[in-house]
Structure formats: C-alpha cells, structure tokens
Design a protein around this motif. Structure first.
Motif, PDB file in Angstrom:
ATOM      1  N   ILE A   1      -7.080  -7.058  -2.345  1.00 29.08           N
ATOM      2  CA  ILE A   1      -7.706  -5.910  -2.960  1.00 29.08           C
ATOM      3  C   ILE A   1      -8.372  -6.342  -4.424  1.00 29.08           C
ATOM      4  O   ILE A   1      -7.562  -7.031  -5.023  1.00 29.08           O
TER       5      ILE A   1
ATOM      6  N   GLU B   1      -9.968   4.689  -2.532  1.00 29.27           N
ATOM      7  CA  GLU B   1     -10.778   3.726  -1.696  1.00 29.27           C
ATOM      8  C   GLU B   1     -10.563   2.339  -1.680  1.00 29.27           C
ATOM      9  O   GLU B   1     -11.334   1.421  -1.446  1.00 29.27           O
ATOM     10  N   LYS B   2      -9.224   2.008  -2.199  1.00 27.17           N
ATOM     11  CA  LYS B   2      -8.663   0.651  -2.536  1.00 27.17           C
ATOM     12  C   LYS B   2      -9.055  -0.395  -1.155  1.00 27.17           C
ATOM     13  O   LYS B   2      -9.478  -1.344  -1.249  1.00 27.17           O
ATOM     14  N   GLU B   3      -8.806   0.079  -0.016  1.00 28.10           N
ATOM     15  CA  GLU B   3      -8.773  -0.574   1.061  1.00 28.10           C
ATOM     16  C   GLU B   3     -10.374  -1.178   1.507  1.00 28.10           C
ATOM     17  O   GLU B   3     -10.498  -1.917   2.181  1.00 28.10           O
TER      18      GLU B   3
ATOM     19  N   PHE C   1     -12.061  -2.108  -0.959  1.00 31.41           N
ATOM     20  CA  PHE C   1     -12.332  -3.247  -1.868  1.00 31.41           C
ATOM     21  C   PHE C   1     -11.700  -4.750  -1.700  1.00 31.41           C
ATOM     22  O   PHE C   1     -11.208  -5.270  -2.583  1.00 31.41           O
ATOM     23  N   ARG C   2     -11.478  -4.922  -0.271  1.00 34.17           N
ATOM     24  CA  ARG C   2     -10.890  -6.325  -0.243  1.00 34.17           C
ATOM     25  C   ARG C   2     -11.991  -7.355  -0.344  1.00 34.17           C
ATOM     26  O   ARG C   2     -13.149  -7.246  -0.035  1.00 34.17           O
TER      27      ARG C   2
ATOM     28  N   TYR D   1     -11.138   4.288  -7.342  1.00 37.30           N
ATOM     29  CA  TYR D   1     -10.576   3.193  -6.876  1.00 37.30           C
ATOM     30  C   TYR D   1      -9.187   3.262  -6.180  1.00 37.30           C
ATOM     31  O   TYR D   1      -9.125   2.632  -5.050  1.00 37.30           O
ATOM     32  N   GLU D   2      -8.373   4.271  -6.753  1.00 33.37           N
ATOM     33  CA  GLU D   2      -7.159   4.262  -5.969  1.00 33.37           C
ATOM     34  C   GLU D   2      -7.344   5.101  -4.528  1.00 33.37           C
ATOM     35  O   GLU D   2      -6.635   4.688  -3.426  1.00 33.37           O
TER      36      GLU D   2
ATOM     37  N   GLU E   1     -10.743   5.218 -12.021  1.00 33.80           N
ATOM     38  CA  GLU E   1      -9.528   5.087 -11.521  1.00 33.80           C
ATOM     39  C   GLU E   1      -9.125   5.862 -10.218  1.00 33.80           C
ATOM     40  O   GLU E   1      -8.634   5.385  -9.228  1.00 33.80           O
TER      41      GLU E   1
ATOM     42  N   LEU F   1      -9.686  -3.652 -10.410  1.00 32.15           N
ATOM     43  CA  LEU F   1     -10.675  -2.393 -10.982  1.00 32.15           C
ATOM     44  C   LEU F   1     -11.666  -3.298 -11.684  1.00 32.15           C
ATOM     45  O   LEU F   1     -12.805  -2.747 -11.492  1.00 32.15           O
TER      46      LEU F   1
END
Length: 298
Positions: A252, A142-144, A146-147, A139-140, A136, A255
């Motif tokens: 995005i 590196e969110k950008e 994971f488009r 993920y938070e 988590e 998860l």
C-alpha cells in the motif's frame, strides 16, 4: 395648359427618370458596400474576405519583413484553399450530410459555451481547499485502491565526474547528512553533475532508472534496499546513493505518495457535486420565473 398627349409624355418621362435614378442609387449603394467590404481586405474567395486584422494576432513582433511577407502569403493561400474546399463541399456533398454537419457544429458551439461558463462558475464558487483530515479519511477508506504498481524509494544521491578529487569527503558527508554536511554539499554543488537531497520524497523506480542508469529493472533488487549506501560508475560519471526507505510492488502506497491523486479525486467529486447543484438551481429558477416550462400531451 398641357394637352392629354403632353401629360402622358410627361408621365412616361417622370417614370423613366425615377427608374434611372433608382438604378443609379442601387448601383451606387452596391459600389459603396463593395468598396467597404474590399477596404483593408487582403484576399477574397466568393463572398468571403480575409482582412489584415484576421492575420495580425498570429504574427510575432520579432518577425523580419521577409518572414512576415512569407507568413502572410502562406496564411492567405491556406485560407483560400479552405474557403474553396468549403465551397465545393457545400455544392457536392449530399444535403443530409450537410445538415448532419451543421447540427454537429451547432452542438459543439453550445457545448463550448456552456463548458466555459461552467468552468468559470466552478472556479468562482467551488471550494478548492482539501484539509488534512479529508485526505486521511479518504486514504484510510480507500487504502486497497492504492497498492503500488512499481517499487518506490526515498533516497538522496549525487552524480560526480569520474575524476572527482574529493569523492571520499562527499561520501562521508552524504552518509552523515547532518545540517553541517548538507551546508558543505550545497557549497560545492556546482561541481556535481546531478544531485537529489530531498530524501523525504518518494520516487518511482522507473524514474530512478532514468537518473541512475547503472540501476536497472534487472538489478534493482540488489540496490534498492532500505538503509543501503552504494557507489556505481559508468562512462558518464560516478553515482553515490543513500537509500532511506523502500516500498515494494503491491504494498500500500504511503499517504504522502498518493496525496496529489487523492486531492485530484476529491476536487473532481466536489466539482461534479457543485455543478449538479448549480444545474438544479438554474432549472428551478427558470421554472419560477416562467422562463422554462415543459408541455405535456394529454
């Protein structure tokens, strides 16, 4: 008593006899080693021999006698061809080219051994568990990155034959999808051509196109919509599809969809860090034990 002449003759005789004996021994040794080398050999090219144990690992138990004979013949011919070409190469290639190849072979051998050893050490020592918190947090952060590159969907679907008799009952059960409905659908699942009930799993649109051919990149906007049910048919069968949720291109990714990727990244980083630490410790230990030292020029 022997005269001086007789002693000289005896000395020459002894010397000649010793030389003959040495020659016989050398011949015998040569014959012995030659026989030992040739014993069990299937073929020879120059000083190189091919033995039965060299071929045996590549043969399967189920081979017939004719197949085994053919395999052995082909293997011997291929081996001989390589040996002969190698011999010719060593004779005809320039010395600098041969030296270059020898260095490459030596480097490859070192890389092969060290890589295998490192992998063994990592498999024994590096932690391979990734916690939910680690997933988590990454993920938070590196969110950008994971488009989505394509649309994904959560869905359940069934493909039935074109002449399926209980289609309406299957449609009703697939829409409701309560515990009793799932049990019913499972009980008649052998009659379906395809089924996918795991609607918590995110599926790429490219995979949906493969499994449900009537849905295409051109018409996906019509069908891949949240909470939609539809029925499609082609020559292969009837497709009953319930879409639970959809994520579009450039959104995005959830998860759960990128979890395998995150795990791979985190494990790869952990492996690199572990190897760096290991290499440092190996060098430090070697310096301490005086197995490694660097000479400096004044």
């Amino acid at each position: 008593m022997f005269s001086a002449k007789q002693k000289t003759v005896q000395q020459h005789f002894k010397k000649g006899f010793a030389m003959c004996l040495c020659g016989l021994l050398l011949f015998s040794c040569d014959s012995f080693f030659k026989k030992k080398e040739e014993q069990g050999a299937l073929a020879r090219v120059g000083e190189s021999y091919l033995y039965d144990e060299d071929i045996r690992p590549f043969m399967t138990d189920g081979m017939s006698k004719s197949d085994s004979a053919s395999f052995v013949t082909n293997y011997i011919n291929n081996w001989a061809s390589k040996q002969l070409l190698l011999s010719k190469a060593k004779i005809n290639l320039p010395e600098e080219k041969l030296a270059e190849f020898d260095n490459l072979v030596s480097e490859y051998r070192v890389d092969l051994y060290t890589r295998a050893y490192k992998e063994a050490l990592v498999s024994q020592g590096a932690d391979s568990l990734i916690s939910t918190n680690q997933l988590e947090e990454f993920y938070e952060r590196e969110k950008e990155n994971f488009r989505l590159k394509e649309r994904i969907a959560q869905l359940r679907f069934i493909e039935i034959p074109n002449n399926f008799l209980d289609k309406n009952e299957v449609i009703k059960r697939l829409k409701s999808f309560k515990e009793a409905d799932v049990a019913y659908l499972d009980s008649i699942g052998v009659q379906f051509k395809k089924l996918h009930f795991n609607d918590s799993l995110w599926v790429k649109s490219s995979r949906i196109f493969e499994e449900i051919p009537p849905i295409t990149p051109e018409n996906q906007n019509k069908y891949l919509k949240k909470s939609q049910f539809f029925e499609l048919e082609d020559a292969n069968g009837v497709y009953l599809v319930k879409i639970e949720d959809v994520k579009d291109l450039n959104e995005i990714a959830p998860l759960s969809f990128v979890t395998p990727t995150i795990k791979q990244v985190l494990l790869s980083r952990r492996k690199i860090d572990y190897l760096r630490k290991l290499e440092t410790e190996i060098i430090d230990e070697a310096i301490k034990d005086k197995e490694f030292e660097v000479y400096t020029k004044d």
